[in-house]
Design a protein around this motif. Structure first.
Motif, PDB file in Angstrom:
ATOM      1  N   ASP A 194       0.858  -1.181   0.000  1.00 31.11           N
ATOM      2  CA  ASP A 194       0.000   0.000   0.000  1.00 31.11           C
ATOM      3  C   ASP A 194       0.894   1.230   0.000  1.00 31.11           C
ATOM      4  OD1 ASP A 194      -1.856   1.981   0.322  1.00 31.11           O
ATOM      5  OD2 ASP A 194      -2.600   1.297   2.265  1.00 31.11           O
ATOM      6  N   PHE A 195       1.051   1.868  -1.158  1.00 32.30           N
ATOM      7  CA  PHE A 195       1.889   3.063  -1.270  1.00 32.30           C
ATOM      8  C   PHE A 195       1.114   4.280  -0.771  1.00 32.30           C
ATOM      9  CE2 PHE A 195       3.948   0.436  -4.626  1.00 32.30           C
ATOM     10  CZ  PHE A 195       5.246   0.478  -4.136  1.00 32.30           C
ATOM     11  N   GLY A 196       1.725   5.026   0.147  1.00 34.78           N
ATOM     12  CA  GLY A 196       1.061   6.187   0.730  1.00 34.78           C
ATOM     13  C   GLY A 196      -0.009   5.755   1.717  1.00 34.78           C
ATOM     14  N   SER A 197       0.371   4.880   2.650  1.00 37.01           N
ATOM     15  CA  SER A 197      -0.607   4.255   3.544  1.00 37.01           C
ATOM     16  C   SER A 197      -1.143   5.192   4.621  1.00 37.01           C
ATOM     17  CB  SER A 197       0.004   3.014   4.205  1.00 37.01           C
ATOM     18  OG  SER A 197       1.218   3.329   4.862  1.00 37.01           O
ATOM     19  N   GLY A 198      -0.466   6.310   4.883  1.00 40.40           N
ATOM     20  CA  GLY A 198      -0.960   7.267   5.867  1.00 40.40           C
ATOM     21  C   GLY A 198      -1.088   6.660   7.252  1.00 40.40           C
ATOM     22  N   LYS A 199      -2.234   6.872   7.883  1.00 37.63           N
ATOM     23  CA  LYS A 199      -2.461   6.332   9.229  1.00 37.63           C
ATOM     24  C   LYS A 199      -2.827   4.859   9.193  1.00 37.63           C
ATOM     25  CE  LYS A 199      -4.579   7.666  13.635  1.00 37.63           C
ATOM     26  NZ  LYS A 199      -5.552   8.542  14.318  1.00 37.63           N
ATOM     27  N   GLY A 200      -2.972   4.294   8.002  1.00 37.50           N
ATOM     28  CA  GLY A 200      -3.148   2.852   7.880  1.00 37.50           C
ATOM     29  C   GLY A 200      -4.570   2.347   7.978  1.00 37.50           C
ATOM     30  N   PRO A 217      -1.907 -12.786   5.033  1.00 33.39           N
ATOM     31  CA  PRO A 217      -1.139 -12.178   3.947  1.00 33.39           C
ATOM     32  C   PRO A 217       0.143 -11.531   4.453  1.00 33.39           C
ATOM     33  CG  PRO A 217      -2.832 -10.667   4.658  1.00 33.39           C
ATOM     34  CD  PRO A 217      -3.001 -11.923   5.491  1.00 33.39           C
ATOM     35  N   PHE A 218       0.987 -11.138   3.518  1.00 34.64           N
ATOM     36  CA  PHE A 218       2.154 -10.312   3.819  1.00 34.64           C
ATOM     37  C   PHE A 218       1.849  -8.915   3.284  1.00 34.64           C
ATOM     38  CE2 PHE A 218       3.663 -14.646   3.444  1.00 34.64           C
ATOM     39  CZ  PHE A 218       4.491 -14.783   4.544  1.00 34.64           C
ATOM     40  N   VAL A 219       1.646  -7.964   4.186  1.00 31.89           N
ATOM     41  CA  VAL A 219       1.211  -6.621   3.795  1.00 31.89           C
ATOM     42  C   VAL A 219       2.224  -5.598   4.268  1.00 31.89           C
ATOM     43  CG1 VAL A 219      -0.610  -4.884   3.934  1.00 31.89           C
ATOM     44  CG2 VAL A 219      -1.215  -7.320   3.899  1.00 31.89           C
ATOM     45  N   THR A 220       2.590  -4.677   3.383  1.00 32.48           N
ATOM     46  CA  THR A 220       3.507  -3.589   3.732  1.00 32.48           C
ATOM     47  C   THR A 220       2.854  -2.254   3.389  1.00 32.48           C
ATOM     48  OG1 THR A 220       5.468  -4.932   3.298  1.00 32.48           O
ATOM     49  CG2 THR A 220       5.768  -2.552   3.320  1.00 32.48           C
ATOM     50  N   GLY A 221       2.809  -1.360   4.371  1.00 32.20           N
ATOM     51  CA  GLY A 221       2.373   0.008   4.134  1.00 32.20           C
ATOM     52  C   GLY A 221       3.601   0.891   3.947  1.00 32.20           C
ATOM     53  N   VAL A 222       3.614   1.671   2.897  1.00 29.26           N
ATOM     54  CA  VAL A 222       4.743   2.550   2.591  1.00 29.26           C
ATOM     55  C   VAL A 222       4.296   3.986   2.818  1.00 29.26           C
ATOM     56  CG1 VAL A 222       6.399   3.275   0.838  1.00 29.26           C
ATOM     57  CG2 VAL A 222       5.615   0.897   0.897  1.00 29.26           C
ATOM     58  N   GLU A 223       5.000   4.703   3.692  1.00 26.45           N
ATOM     59  CA  GLU A 223       4.576   6.047   4.094  1.00 26.45           C
ATOM     60  C   GLU A 223       5.806   6.914   4.392  1.00 26.45           C
ATOM     61  OE1 GLU A 223       3.046   9.439   5.115  1.00 26.45           O
ATOM     62  OE2 GLU A 223       1.762   7.844   4.323  1.00 26.45           O
ATOM     63  N   LEU A 224       5.768   8.158   3.920  1.00 28.09           N
ATOM     64  CA  LEU A 224       6.901   9.071   4.116  1.00 28.09           C
ATOM     65  C   LEU A 224       7.009   9.587   5.544  1.00 28.09           C
ATOM     66  CD1 LEU A 224       6.889  11.250   0.855  1.00 28.09           C
ATOM     67  CD2 LEU A 224       8.794   9.893   1.718  1.00 28.09           C
ATOM     68  N   ASN A 225       5.876   9.796   6.204  1.00 28.31           N
ATOM     69  CA  ASN A 225       5.863  10.404   7.532  1.00 28.31           C
ATOM     70  C   ASN A 225       6.352   9.421   8.584  1.00 28.31           C
ATOM     71  OD1 ASN A 225       4.840  11.283  10.176  1.00 28.31           O
ATOM     72  ND2 ASN A 225       3.786  12.873   9.027  1.00 28.31           N
ATOM     73  N   GLU A 226       7.484   9.709   9.202  1.00 31.67           N
ATOM     74  CA  GLU A 226       8.093   8.795  10.168  1.00 31.67           C
ATOM     75  C   GLU A 226       7.196   8.550  11.372  1.00 31.67           C
ATOM     76  OE1 GLU A 226      12.223   8.322  12.811  1.00 31.67           O
ATOM     77  OE2 GLU A 226      11.833  10.129  11.639  1.00 31.67           O
ATOM     78  N   VAL A 261      -0.714  -7.614  -5.040  1.00 25.92           N
ATOM     79  CA  VAL A 261      -1.705  -6.541  -5.017  1.00 25.92           C
ATOM     80  C   VAL A 261      -0.989  -5.219  -4.757  1.00 25.92           C
ATOM     81  CG1 VAL A 261      -3.759  -5.615  -3.891  1.00 25.92           C
ATOM     82  CG2 VAL A 261      -3.498  -8.093  -4.155  1.00 25.92           C
ATOM     83  N   MET A 262      -1.204  -4.245  -5.642  1.00 25.48           N
ATOM     84  CA  MET A 262      -0.608  -2.912  -5.474  1.00 25.48           C
ATOM     85  C   MET A 262      -1.729  -1.916  -5.226  1.00 25.48           C
ATOM     86  SD  MET A 262       0.239   0.300  -6.387  1.00 25.48           S
ATOM     87  CE  MET A 262      -0.554   0.448  -7.984  1.00 25.48           C
ATOM     88  N   ILE A 263      -1.602  -1.149  -4.149  1.00 26.02           N
ATOM     89  CA  ILE A 263      -2.596  -0.143  -3.785  1.00 26.02           C
ATOM     90  C   ILE A 263      -1.915   1.212  -3.687  1.00 26.02           C
ATOM     91  CG2 ILE A 263      -4.239   0.592  -2.000  1.00 26.02           C
ATOM     92  CD1 ILE A 263      -4.365  -2.388  -1.175  1.00 26.02           C
TER      93      ILE A 263
END
Length: 407
Positions: A194-200, A217-226, A261-263
């Motif tokens: 999930d690209f740009g997952s934000g608060k998830g 599943p194996f799920v990864t959220g990608v987010e810029l905000n540390e 799956v790409m989100i």
């Protein structure tokens, strides 16, 4: 679990009612609460009957103090499980299409209360419950992650200010579940990014849905905000989501080796193009995008003479640029082997960023469709479009520049 003892007459009557409800398919749900057995921090259990691979299964949601755990059992094990757990609980509530039963224990005796549902409203109750099951099939309101994210309160009730977000979450998972049926090998654990997952919000809901209906599943959220990444990692740990993680970065810095799956929801401007390109490049079976901030094409547009009076108005020019941007994205997905839909995600009252591009990979794809590519070229010529980032990426012609950030 504690050692089994002979059930009281009231407890046996309650168990008989459960068995009858299961056999007659009038069973709606069973809640066993005030658990006093050996499982640490377990508070209550909710039992439902679901269908997996066209077979009825007993779905059990175990509510602990800090997390929820869901397991599915063959329906022929239902009565054994329910009998064992009931012996460790102080209260049981059975809900059927015809009656509700409550079993309460105290130090002196067991108390059984029965309330019949009127015959006149039975059909209406079945309809309402069917509608309720449809809503809760995707996201269980009692799930602990919703409380950690601030969607529900301690009593698992939706916080009023989060009602719109709650509807958006359910609609997203509903759309995903429908697209999932089109994928091959649905029983395999999916790898989701999930690209740009934000608060998830949607990332957690998707993981929860898949974990309850398939292999974890194996799920990864990608987010810029540390700070958001750290927050989401904490919620994942508290929710017991062991195969959900979060990466600080964006579509340029996170490079998965495999992707099912790409989100990318609300990835700003051409960041959406980079996300779609990643999905196509890695042969993703499903691509879900809700694009926003369509800035790339508008400065390039040269209005056809007949459209100049209409596009003279700025709002129309912006809408035209948005429509062209997403049309070319959808056509490129189609050309590269995807069944593609563009539709309204949720109504405008819930979010202004309401467009969804949904693509599922066709099994018969061999090479880019030249007919569709010709349609794209004709549109570009008509409007004077010189470059579209997704097309350049697919042709390995994109030059380095800033792709923007998530809005």
């Amino acid at each position: 679990m504690s050692d089994m003892t002979s059930p009281s007459a009231q407890e046996q009557q309650f168990l008989d009612a459960v068995q009858q409800a299961l056999e007659t398919q009038s069973f709606e749900r069973l809640i066993l609460s005030q658990y006093k057995g050996e499982i640490q921090q377990l508070e209550k259990m909710t039992f439902r009957v679901i269908e997996l691979q066209q077979q009825p299964m007993l779905n059990v949601l175990y509510r602990h103090k800090t997390q929820d755990v869901t397991k599915n059992y063959p329906i022929n094990q239902a009565m054994q499980l329910i009998t064992e757990y009931l012996s460790c609980c102080k209260q049981g509530n059975l809900f059927t299409t015809t009656q509700d039963l409550q079993l309460k224990r105290n130090k002196k005796k067991d108390l059984l209360t029965l309330s019949q549902k009127s015959v006149e409203t039975k059909a209406d109750i079945r309809l309402a419950q069917a509608h309720d099951r449809t809503k809760h099939r995707f996201v269980e309101q009692e799930s602990a992650f919703l409380q950690h994210l601030g969607i529900t309160d301690a009593q698992a009730q939706i916080i009023p200010s989060m009602a719109r977000k709650w509807k958006q979450i359910n609609k997203f998972v509903e759309i995903f579940s429908g697209a999932l049926t089109q994928l091959p090998n649905q029983d395999q654990a999916l790898r989701v990014v999930d690209f740009g997952s934000g608060k998830g919000y949607l990332t957690f809901a998707l993981y929860d849905y898949l974990a309850k209906h398939q292999q974890v599943p194996f799920v990864t959220g990608v987010e810029l905000n540390e700070k958001m990444v750290q927050f989401c990692q904490q919620v994942a740990a508290a929710s017991g989501f062991t195969q959900l993680d979060f990466f600080q970065g964006d579509v340029r810095t996170y490079q998965p080796e495999r992707l099912d799956v790409m989100i990318a929801l609300h990835a700003c401007d051409v960041a959406t193009d980079f996300a779609i390109h990643t999905g196509i490049r890695l042969n993703a079976q499903m691509i879900m995008c809700a694009p926003c901030c369509h800035k790339e094409l508008r400065p390039q547009l040269k209005s056809p003479e007949v459209l100049k009076p209409m596009l003279h108005f700025g709002i129309h020019a912006g809408q035209q640029a948005e429509m062209l941007t997403d049309t070319i994205r959808a056509l490129l997905l189609k050309a590269y082997g995807y069944e593609t839909k563009v539709f309204e995600f949720v109504s405008l009252e819930h979010t202004s960023k309401n467009k969804m591009i949904l693509a599922t990979k066709r099994a018969d794809y061999v090479a880019p469709d030249v007919t569709v590519l010709a349609q794209i070229e004709a549109l570009k010529q008509m409007y004077g479009i010189q470059k579209h980032s997704l097309e350049l990426l697919l042709n390995d012609q994109w030059d380095q520049r800033d792709i923007g950030a998530k809005c």
